[in-house]
Design a protein around this motif. Structure first.
Motif, PDB file in Angstrom:
ATOM      1  N   VAL A 171       0.330   5.374   8.792  1.00 36.34           N
ATOM      2  CA  VAL A 171      -0.227   5.226   8.033  1.00 36.34           C
ATOM      3  C   VAL A 171       0.597   4.048   7.355  1.00 36.34           C
ATOM      4  CG1 VAL A 171      -1.884   6.112   5.958  1.00 36.34           C
ATOM      5  CG2 VAL A 171      -2.337   6.869   8.904  1.00 36.34           C
ATOM      6  N   LYS A 172       0.261   3.100   6.794  1.00 38.12           N
ATOM      7  CA  LYS A 172       1.019   2.350   6.448  1.00 38.12           C
ATOM      8  C   LYS A 172       0.784   1.779   4.462  1.00 38.12           C
ATOM      9  CE  LYS A 172       4.188   2.141   9.579  1.00 38.12           C
ATOM     10  NZ  LYS A 172       5.593   2.729   8.975  1.00 38.12           N
ATOM     11  N   GLY A 173      -0.283   2.608   4.386  1.00 38.41           N
ATOM     12  CA  GLY A 173      -1.320   1.654   3.225  1.00 38.41           C
ATOM     13  C   GLY A 173      -1.559   2.608   3.196  1.00 38.41           C
ATOM     14  N   ILE A 174      -2.544   2.053   1.735  1.00 37.08           N
ATOM     15  CA  ILE A 174      -4.399   2.491   1.448  1.00 37.08           C
ATOM     16  C   ILE A 174      -4.530   1.833   0.138  1.00 37.08           C
ATOM     17  CG2 ILE A 174      -2.976   4.980  -0.327  1.00 37.08           C
ATOM     18  CD1 ILE A 174      -5.695   6.190   0.178  1.00 37.08           C
ATOM     19  N   TRP A 175      -5.607   1.650  -0.038  1.00 36.23           N
ATOM     20  CA  TRP A 175      -5.793   0.321  -0.696  1.00 36.23           C
ATOM     21  C   TRP A 175      -7.408   1.285  -1.769  1.00 36.23           C
ATOM     22  CZ3 TRP A 175      -4.406  -4.828  -1.158  1.00 36.23           C
ATOM     23  CH2 TRP A 175      -4.661  -5.310   0.383  1.00 36.23           C
ATOM     24  N   CYS A 176      -6.590   1.244  -3.189  1.00 37.13           N
ATOM     25  CA  CYS A 176      -7.338   1.805  -4.394  1.00 37.13           C
ATOM     26  C   CYS A 176      -7.402   0.816  -5.480  1.00 37.13           C
ATOM     27  CB  CYS A 176      -5.600   2.797  -4.631  1.00 37.13           C
ATOM     28  SG  CYS A 176      -5.932   4.299  -3.666  1.00 37.13           S
ATOM     29  N   VAL A 177      -8.936   1.005  -5.594  1.00 36.47           N
ATOM     30  CA  VAL A 177      -9.445   0.461  -7.583  1.00 36.47           C
ATOM     31  C   VAL A 177      -9.263   1.702  -7.942  1.00 36.47           C
ATOM     32  CG1 VAL A 177     -10.322  -1.005  -7.847  1.00 36.47           C
ATOM     33  CG2 VAL A 177      -9.979  -1.678  -5.857  1.00 36.47           C
ATOM     34  N   PRO A 178      -8.350   2.277  -9.072  1.00 36.82           N
ATOM     35  CA  PRO A 178      -8.152   3.641  -9.021  1.00 36.82           C
ATOM     36  C   PRO A 178      -9.154   3.275 -10.639  1.00 36.82           C
ATOM     37  CG  PRO A 178      -5.922   2.208 -10.123  1.00 36.82           C
ATOM     38  CD  PRO A 178      -6.609   1.773  -8.637  1.00 36.82           C
ATOM     39  N   VAL A 179      -9.805   2.535 -11.263  1.00 38.65           N
ATOM     40  CA  VAL A 179     -10.455   2.053 -12.315  1.00 38.65           C
ATOM     41  C   VAL A 179     -11.450   1.711 -12.433  1.00 38.65           C
ATOM     42  CG1 VAL A 179     -10.625   1.768 -15.213  1.00 38.65           C
ATOM     43  CG2 VAL A 179      -8.173   2.969 -14.147  1.00 38.65           C
ATOM     44  N   TYR A 180     -12.714   2.420 -12.792  1.00 35.18           N
ATOM     45  CA  TYR A 180     -13.548   1.439 -12.172  1.00 35.18           C
ATOM     46  C   TYR A 180     -14.199   0.343 -11.130  1.00 35.18           C
ATOM     47  CZ  TYR A 180     -13.600   2.045 -17.412  1.00 35.18           C
ATOM     48  OH  TYR A 180     -13.995   2.134 -18.408  1.00 35.18           O
ATOM     49  N   SER A 181     -13.794   1.703  -9.686  1.00 34.66           N
ATOM     50  CA  SER A 181     -13.430   1.146  -8.801  1.00 34.66           C
ATOM     51  C   SER A 181     -14.520  -0.006  -8.317  1.00 34.66           C
ATOM     52  CB  SER A 181     -13.406   1.854  -7.592  1.00 34.66           C
ATOM     53  OG  SER A 181     -14.718   2.680  -7.572  1.00 34.66           O
ATOM     54  N   ASN A 182     -14.203  -0.497  -7.432  1.00 39.78           N
ATOM     55  CA  ASN A 182     -15.161  -1.733  -6.727  1.00 39.78           C
ATOM     56  C   ASN A 182     -15.823  -1.381  -5.389  1.00 39.78           C
ATOM     57  OD1 ASN A 182     -16.448  -3.534  -5.239  1.00 39.78           O
ATOM     58  ND2 ASN A 182     -14.571  -5.392  -6.234  1.00 39.78           N
ATOM     59  N   PRO A 183     -17.014  -1.257  -5.026  1.00 38.00           N
ATOM     60  CA  PRO A 183     -18.158  -1.180  -5.882  1.00 38.00           C
ATOM     61  C   PRO A 183     -18.518  -0.383  -7.578  1.00 38.00           C
ATOM     62  CG  PRO A 183     -18.996  -0.852  -3.811  1.00 38.00           C
ATOM     63  CD  PRO A 183     -17.595  -0.908  -4.039  1.00 38.00           C
ATOM     64  N   ASP A 184     -18.256   1.278  -6.898  1.00 43.49           N
ATOM     65  CA  ASP A 184     -19.124   2.366  -7.572  1.00 43.49           C
ATOM     66  C   ASP A 184     -18.253   2.919  -8.837  1.00 43.49           C
ATOM     67  OD1 ASP A 184     -16.927   3.238  -6.467  1.00 43.49           O
ATOM     68  OD2 ASP A 184     -17.477   4.738  -4.936  1.00 43.49           O
ATOM     69  N   ARG A 226     -30.191   6.066  -4.239  1.00 42.45           N
ATOM     70  CA  ARG A 226     -29.680   6.504  -6.123  1.00 42.45           C
ATOM     71  C   ARG A 226     -28.400   5.131  -5.659  1.00 42.45           C
ATOM     72  NH1 ARG A 226     -24.428   9.054  -3.631  1.00 42.45           N
ATOM     73  NH2 ARG A 226     -24.565   8.444  -1.610  1.00 42.45           N
ATOM     74  N   TRP A 227     -28.274   5.239  -7.298  1.00 43.73           N
ATOM     75  CA  TRP A 227     -27.032   4.348  -7.788  1.00 43.73           C
ATOM     76  C   TRP A 227     -26.012   4.630  -8.708  1.00 43.73           C
ATOM     77  CZ3 TRP A 227     -31.887   4.272  -8.080  1.00 43.73           C
ATOM     78  CH2 TRP A 227     -33.204   4.716  -9.487  1.00 43.73           C
ATOM     79  N   ASN A 228     -25.717   3.917  -9.348  1.00 40.61           N
ATOM     80  CA  ASN A 228     -24.313   4.281 -10.829  1.00 40.61           C
ATOM     81  C   ASN A 228     -24.445   4.312 -11.662  1.00 40.61           C
ATOM     82  OD1 ASN A 228     -23.114   2.388  -9.082  1.00 40.61           O
ATOM     83  ND2 ASN A 228     -21.256   2.766 -10.416  1.00 40.61           N
ATOM     84  N   TYR A 229     -23.773   4.948 -12.880  1.00 38.13           N
ATOM     85  CA  TYR A 229     -23.576   4.351 -14.300  1.00 38.13           C
ATOM     86  C   TYR A 229     -22.396   3.630 -14.374  1.00 38.13           C
ATOM     87  CZ  TYR A 229     -28.526   6.048 -13.860  1.00 38.13           C
ATOM     88  OH  TYR A 229     -29.927   6.212 -13.810  1.00 38.13           O
ATOM     89  N   PRO A 230     -22.373   2.248 -14.118  1.00 33.92           N
ATOM     90  CA  PRO A 230     -21.055   2.288 -14.759  1.00 33.92           C
ATOM     91  C   PRO A 230     -20.124   2.484 -16.058  1.00 33.92           C
ATOM     92  CG  PRO A 230     -21.859   0.235 -13.504  1.00 33.92           C
ATOM     93  CD  PRO A 230     -23.126   1.925 -13.256  1.00 33.92           C
ATOM     94  N   THR A 231     -19.096   3.260 -16.241  1.00 34.90           N
ATOM     95  CA  THR A 231     -19.304   2.561 -17.386  1.00 34.90           C
ATOM     96  C   THR A 231     -18.010   1.691 -18.065  1.00 34.90           C
ATOM     97  OG1 THR A 231     -17.371   4.107 -17.688  1.00 34.90           O
ATOM     98  CG2 THR A 231     -19.225   5.135 -18.249  1.00 34.90           C
ATOM     99  N   GLY A 232     -17.567   1.217 -16.827  1.00 28.70           N
ATOM    100  CA  GLY A 232     -16.832  -0.381 -16.732  1.00 28.70           C
ATOM    101  C   GLY A 232     -16.736  -1.085 -15.536  1.00 28.70           C
ATOM    102  N   GLY A 233     -15.601  -2.428 -15.446  1.00 29.21           N
ATOM    103  CA  GLY A 233     -16.030  -2.800 -14.544  1.00 29.21           C
ATOM    104  C   GLY A 233     -16.775  -3.893 -13.960  1.00 29.21           C
ATOM    105  N   TYR A 234     -16.973  -3.947 -12.264  1.00 26.20           N
ATOM    106  CA  TYR A 234     -18.052  -5.158 -12.638  1.00 26.20           C
ATOM    107  C   TYR A 234     -19.165  -5.326 -11.700  1.00 26.20           C
ATOM    108  CZ  TYR A 234     -16.458  -8.877 -15.217  1.00 26.20           C
ATOM    109  OH  TYR A 234     -15.685  -9.666 -16.202  1.00 26.20           O
ATOM    110  N   PHE A 235     -18.996  -3.925 -10.792  1.00 21.79           N
ATOM    111  CA  PHE A 235     -20.833  -3.603 -10.128  1.00 21.79           C
ATOM    112  C   PHE A 235     -22.038  -2.419 -10.285  1.00 21.79           C
ATOM    113  CE2 PHE A 235     -17.016  -5.485  -8.389  1.00 21.79           C
ATOM    114  CZ  PHE A 235     -17.376  -6.701  -8.001  1.00 21.79           C
ATOM    115  N   VAL A 236     -22.397  -2.448 -10.135  1.00 21.35           N
ATOM    116  CA  VAL A 236     -23.183  -1.516  -9.733  1.00 21.35           C
ATOM    117  C   VAL A 236     -23.289  -1.083  -8.197  1.00 21.35           C
ATOM    118  CG1 VAL A 236     -25.738  -0.136  -9.764  1.00 21.35           C
ATOM    119  CG2 VAL A 236     -24.966  -1.885 -11.897  1.00 21.35           C
ATOM    120  N   SER A 237     -23.425  -0.065  -7.838  1.00 16.17           N
ATOM    121  CA  SER A 237     -23.494   0.627  -6.239  1.00 16.17           C
ATOM    122  C   SER A 237     -25.068   0.965  -5.881  1.00 16.17           C
ATOM    123  CB  SER A 237     -22.514   1.189  -5.412  1.00 16.17           C
ATOM    124  OG  SER A 237     -22.071   1.558  -4.737  1.00 16.17           O
ATOM    125  N   PHE A 238     -25.619   0.343  -5.473  1.00 20.25           N
ATOM    126  CA  PHE A 238     -26.406   0.727  -4.889  1.00 20.25           C
ATOM    127  C   PHE A 238     -26.979   1.791  -3.714  1.00 20.25           C
ATOM    128  CE2 PHE A 238     -30.622  -0.459  -3.022  1.00 20.25           C
ATOM    129  CZ  PHE A 238     -31.852   0.720  -3.604  1.00 20.25           C
TER     130      PHE A 238
END
Lengths: 429, 429
Positions: A179-192, A342-354
């Motif tokens: 295991v050499k890495g992990i992808w993270c979007v820590p703030v307002y993650s894409n997509p949720d 169900r879906w999220n109620y994003p407070t930032g970022g670019y997406f709604v995840s459904f």
């Protein structure tokens, strides 16, 4: 309306007929709508146009350290751009390299460099039998594609409301040297839209990787992309936390102004420990003499400093808020109480995840496409494009005007309901 | 002055004393001069400043095909930029990808892509035991460094007045499947200003490579960088010649505006057969969503078309001519007739290539450095930085004003003579 699961077969058949009629009506409208990618709208792009009204004279082309930004050189970027991008990421300028217009390009090249040359002296990954990369799901399709292209084994890690499932992350990272890495979007993650909790960040920093060349790919793409003034996400500084935990070299952080100024013509940067930065520069110097410093200086002159940049983000939020509201309103009005999504109620970022009913996402996307609405492909948010439960659809409402989003969501909700009814009928058959 | 070789030991000793005195006088001046890199001068960069006085409104940000250049997309570049860069390279727009600000970056990435993924379906070079790259010498140090970084075996090919020694090139390329590429600067080559003859170009096009994934790296960096209106180099179109010879896929061509507009903020491009372009795009799409299209459009709007660009080059030539003349004049005045050096008389490009007596280049560069003049490292124009005869020094007169070039060359010629005398005394000892 009562939950669909409680409907009889006859009620479902009647409902299907009604939804099919509504769907045919939509199709007849000849719509051509697109909520597939997180692209800023023209209105947002216009916010940064004054950037082109500055810097006309030769004298204005000189950076703080005397560098003529029009000429060759400055592989790490000009000092004031390193400061601005460092402030954006919570990094000292000495920990920052400013690149060209694309953070995806930086991330791809960082992975490629590890494959070709290794990480701070480690064995090049091309010489290894197997490389594993952890992919919190749902996540950003382009992240996963990069590591898929290099032939890595992609391992899905479920997201929780606090970020990736850290028990699982620790189990993999601390025990498996492949295991050499992990992808993270820590703030307002894409997509949720998830904001990693402080505990999650600290657990990341406290990892004890089995592989010395394990790196966290911390893509802070939405760090200042808040929707609400009174609800701005703040998470602990990953560089500082890693250093405190005795893991100063464990993280690469990335950010760009693609969704701050111009998606095609912003500036992008990485930050990391000095040792990592030196390692990257030692390879980068063979790849290029330097990135576009005119654009770097233009950005600094436009924003002045990080506060100018943050003020600018409020203008984006004002444009984006009604678009997100339109998505959420339709979902609530049309799907609320049906117990099929169900879906999220994003407070930032670019997406709604459904998330629709299991086994309906592909069908929903196909129905939408047939009626003129382009969505990100179902499954895109999962490694290899395969959503095991076929539930997730990413909605990106930034580009079209509100009126089009309303149209799109009306169609979308019909399709989601129709797919759910079809599924339930199938199960009752 | 008679040739140094005819001087007696006593005459040489007297000359050495005299030159040492002159050298010490130079050192006492505390000079700080640099003719090491091919960087444009401020005066040249100023020529393109009007570029920043255009494109202020949102309406001006739309490309010919309707693309908003500020947003994501257009991986191949905008159509009008593909046309402009295609015209520069003699390629159809469909054969062109426009990238960011650096052609070196494109070349590095093209090599890296071949190592990681192969070329049009061939075995990735990382899986091969050995990869050989041909390096015409003297040549461009950064070319050689790229292929050195990837661990290739670099094979020197002597330059003739017509380009690389084609007998040798044919022998290697047509017989050895480990030979995967050759670095070429066909017009005003770096550093010796050679223009490949029509026959050389045609012999390149007619190669019958033993390796199907052999590619000519045709770096047309100086294609429009003429010094004299009445002596502009024109060579056959390599893309057309390769196609005629039945080798349409054998060449990648590169060019940039680094020495046309801004070295740090120009645009760069590659051109090749449609099959090659498709192959590159199929990998590039994972690396980035697109390059800086605002800068692409800005360049097109500034030049209008290839004729505007060519007119612009005449202004560069007017600035560069006296600088080259100053270099040549000092060489002729101070070293003519001594039979200790030869140099070229470039009609374009950015360099004068100087060859001193065997075994004196390093010493000359060291003497210059000690007295405050930075030159490209001796040997830089050879693979691994090793000039087997230690003769070659690259002189880059573009950056400093004429007065500084005169100072620099005065010092240089003293150092070259001193190194020659030392060498001759050593041989007579």
């Amino acid at each position: 309306m009562k939950p669909y699961a409680q409907l009889t077969r006859e009620e479902l058949l009647a409902l299907q007929k009604e939804l099919q009629k509504a769907y045919e009506d939509q199709k007849a409208r000849g719509l051509s709508l697109d909520i597939s990618r997180g692209k800023p709208s023209s209105e947002q792009l216009d916010l940064s146009m004054p950037m082109f009204d500055i810097m006309h004279s030769s004298a204005e082309m000189i950076a703080a350290d005397g560098t003529d930004v029009r000429n060759y050189g400055q592989l790490s970027g000009i000092p004031e751009a390193r400061k601005l991008m460092g402030d954006l990421m919570g990094a000292d300028p000495s920990q920052v390299i400013v690149f060209g217009n694309s953070s995806l390009n930086i991330m791809y090249d960082t992975v490629a460099r590890s494959v070709l040359f290794g990480v701070m002296g480690s064995t090049p990954w091309s010489k290894l039998d197997n490389v594993k990369f952890l992919c919190p799901v749902p996540g950003y399709d382009r992240h996963f594609s990069v590591t898929e292209q290099f032939g890595f084994e992609l391992i899905s890690i479920p997201m929780t409301k606090d970020g990736p499932d850290m028990d699982l992350v620790e189990e993999y990272v601390n025990n498996d040297p492949e295991v050499k890495g992990i992808w993270c979007v820590p703030v307002y993650s894409n997509p949720d839209g998830t904001v990693y909790s402080a505990e999650t960040v600290k657990r990341f920093a406290a990892l004890k990787p089995a592989a010395s060349d394990f790196r966290i790919y911390w893509d802070n793409a939405y760090v200042v992309h808040h929707l609400y003034d009174d609800n701005e996400a703040v998470i602990p500084n990953i560089l500082e936390e890693c250093e405190k935990a005795g893991n100063p070299d464990m993280v690469y952080q990335f950010a760009s102004t693609s969704k701050i100024t111009f998606s095609g013509a912003g500036i992008a940067a990485m930050s990391a420990s000095k040792a990592n930065i030196d390692d990257v520069l030692s390879k980068l110097k063979w790849q290029t003499i330097g990135h576009d410093k005119v654009n770097q200086l233009r950005h600094v002159r436009f924003f002045k400093d990080i506060n100018g940049l943050k003020d600018h983000m409020k203008k984006h939020a004002a444009i984006l808020r009604p678009k997100f509201a339109a998505v959420i309103k339709t979902l609530e009005d049309d799907l609320g109480g049906l117990d099929i999504a169900r879906w999220n109620y994003p407070t930032g970022g670019y997406f709604v995840s459904f998330d629709g009913m299991e086994g309906t996402a592909k069908r929903t996307v196909a129905l939408c496409k047939e009626a003129g609405l382009v969505l990100t492909g179902a499954g895109a948010a999962y490694p290899y494009g395969k959503d095991p439960k076929d539930t997730n659809i990413r909605i990106a409402p930034s580009l079209p005007p509100v009126s089009e989003i309303e149209q799109a969501m009306e169609l979308f909700s019909i399709c989601a309901r129709l797919a759910a009814v079809e599924k339930l009928l199938e199960e009752k058959a």
